[in-house]
Scaffold this motif. Structure first.
Motif, PDB file in Angstrom:
ATOM      1  N   GLY A  68     -10.543   1.723  -9.851  1.00 43.15           N
ATOM      2  CA  GLY A  68     -10.067   2.870  -9.099  1.00 43.15           C
ATOM      3  C   GLY A  68      -8.713   2.628  -8.463  1.00 43.15           C
ATOM      4  N   LEU A  69      -8.515   1.408  -7.951  1.00 48.49           N
ATOM      5  CA  LEU A  69      -7.220   1.076  -7.368  1.00 48.49           C
ATOM      6  C   LEU A  69      -6.114   1.095  -8.426  1.00 48.49           C
ATOM      7  N   ALA A  70      -6.416   0.562  -9.603  1.00 48.41           N
ATOM      8  CA  ALA A  70      -5.419   0.541 -10.672  1.00 48.41           C
ATOM      9  C   ALA A  70      -5.007   1.954 -11.071  1.00 48.41           C
ATOM     10  N   GLN A  71      -5.916   2.899 -10.947  1.00 44.47           N
ATOM     11  CA  GLN A  71      -5.582   4.290 -11.253  1.00 44.47           C
ATOM     12  C   GLN A  71      -4.833   4.966 -10.103  1.00 44.47           C
ATOM     13  N   ALA A  72      -5.227   4.658  -8.869  1.00 48.05           N
ATOM     14  CA  ALA A  72      -4.708   5.404  -7.720  1.00 48.05           C
ATOM     15  C   ALA A  72      -3.355   4.915  -7.240  1.00 48.05           C
ATOM     16  N   VAL A  73      -3.162   3.588  -7.191  1.00 47.20           N
ATOM     17  CA  VAL A  73      -1.960   3.048  -6.556  1.00 47.20           C
ATOM     18  C   VAL A  73      -0.665   3.540  -7.217  1.00 47.20           C
ATOM     19  N   PRO A  74      -0.550   3.519  -8.557  1.00 46.00           N
ATOM     20  CA  PRO A  74       0.703   4.027  -9.146  1.00 46.00           C
ATOM     21  C   PRO A  74       0.993   5.486  -8.792  1.00 46.00           C
TER      22      PRO A  74
END
Length: 430
Positions: A68-74
């Protein structure tokens, strides 16, 4: 026929159902919608495959949570700058490039799964790279509906986009699980790559879409111009604040396992129905979206939908039985759809074309960050009190926040949309 009682009933029924006029009247919109619907399905399948591959290699919830972080941060980091870029160049070109980039990432995921599986960090890097493309492609895609459809069909087009999203959310994970379990994650990733090809082909027929009369200034200055517009435009500011407050204060997803254990003996069958109920409510609302997309005050519709979301969640927390709770969640899902479509209508009808990329990027960021923060808030409150208390209090806070925005933002209450044209009110032809 239309003058008879049965004819009038037929017209009312058709006006209550999802308005498919944009699909009939605009070939570019129809091709774009079809391609994006297929790519949305593929993306949901890939999410299941990534989660499965990460879990199989780590057996760690920390690593699966990092997806989820890999999707959200960018999206959070690049979103506003990407929106400024969308407001400087041909939006069609941005969308085609970013769609191609997502397809390349899906192909790389396919190759590593079939030939030499990457370590978890490598898989997440590819997910993050794909999300970088989403950061720019998402705002670009959100600008297409005002370009392709007359203003009176704007709400109908947004409702069609919403049901496409919900259909992918319903069918994608289940299909991804079946493909991953039967054929492996590599085939799931490959399917995603093919659906991106469909999205690319669907966008090839789009006309050139210049950002408007005045291109965004480069870099930080363009971002600040977009933020200044949001700050000085009460209707849009109120719409985004309502959405942010609603999700931050009352997002319930993280509470479902605890509520299921506290109230319904932890039956996994009930837990699975929690998410399904929300999605089913949303799909039903989309199918009958003609009841609200034709209303002249989308700002009021959005406020009513957001308030109903809070009421439904509070009632769900107080519900005495499982089926009553699931019915409240279905109502919440329907209210969410009403709110989302009406919010986008307000934003797109009150934003000049030259600023639409930046405003769409802000809308995308709010939609990405709000639910994540809201789920964290709910978990913290539940740890201190209980799942029921967290759910009921979140619903009540949501109602209060929506009421506050409504009282303090007259422009949002009075925000209007163009009335549907007479042709869209008529029964569909052959």
């Amino acid at each position: 026929m239309r003058g008879t009682p049965s004819g009038r009933i037929l017209v009312r029924l058709r006006n209550a159902l999802l308005d498919v006029t944009p699909l009939r009247s605009s070939r570019p919109f129809r091709l774009l919608w079809t391609g994006r619907s297929l790519s949305g399905l593929g993306s949901q399948m890939t999410l299941v495959a990534v989660m499965y591959q990460i879990w199989e290699s780590t057996h760690s919830t920390m690593w699966t949570g990092a997806v989820g972080l890999a999707q959200a941060v960018p999206v959070l980091v690049l979103g506003l700058f990407a929106g400024a870029l969308v407001d400087r160049v041909d939006r069609r070109k941005i969308y085609l490039l970013t769609t191609a980039g997502q397809a390349v990432c899906a192909l790389l995921l396919t190759l590593q799964a079939l030939l030499a599986p990457l370590p978890p960090a490598g898989v997440l890097a590819l997910v993050a790279a794909q999300s970088c493309c989403v950061a720019a492609g998402g705002p670009a895609a959100r600008t297409f509906v005002p370009h392709l459809l007359p203003r009176e069909q704007l709400a109908a087009g947004l409702a069609l986009n919403r049901i496409s999203f919900q259909g992918a959310m319903l069918a994608g994970p289940a299909l991804g699980g079946l493909v991953t379990g039967g054929l492996g994650v590599g085939v799931c990733y490959l399917t995603d790559a093919v659906t991106f090809l469909a999205a690319f082909l669907g966008a090839l027929g789009l006309p050139r879409m210049a950002p408007g009369a005045e291109s965004a200034r480069p870099g930080v200055r363009g971002v600040l111009d977009g933020l200044a517009f949001l700050a000085r435009t009460p209707a849009i500011r109120g719409a985004l604040l309502t959405d942010l407050a609603t999700t931050v204060l009352s997002m319930p997803i993280s509470l479902f396992p605890l509520i299921n254990a506290e109230r319904f003996d932890g039956d996994p069958r009930t837990l699975g129905l929690f998410l399904t109920a929300v999605a089913v409510g949303g799909v039903v609302a989309s199918l009958f979206s003609g009841t609200f997309t034709r209303l002249p005050r989308p700002g009021l519709v959005m406020l009513a939908g957001s308030g109903t979301w809070g009421v439904a969640l509070a009632l769900c927390g107080a519900a005495p039985g499982a089926w009553t709770a699931l019915g409240c969640l279905a109502l919440a899902g329907a209210a969410d759809t009403v709110s989302v479509v009406a919010r986008s209508t307000v934003i797109q009808t009150h934003t000049p074309l030259e600023l639409l990329g930046r405003v769409s990027a802000a809308e995308q960021i709010v939609g990405q960050a709000g639910p994540d923060v809201g789920n964290m808030r709910a978990g913290v409150v539940a740890d201190v009190t209980s799942g029921t208390t967290a759910l009921v209090s979140g619903g009540l806070l949501c109602i209060g926040a929506v009421a506050l925005v409504s009282v303090t933002t007259a422009d949002l209450r009075s925000a209007s949309a163009p009335s549907p044209s007479p042709s869209s009110e008529a029964p569909a032809g052959p």
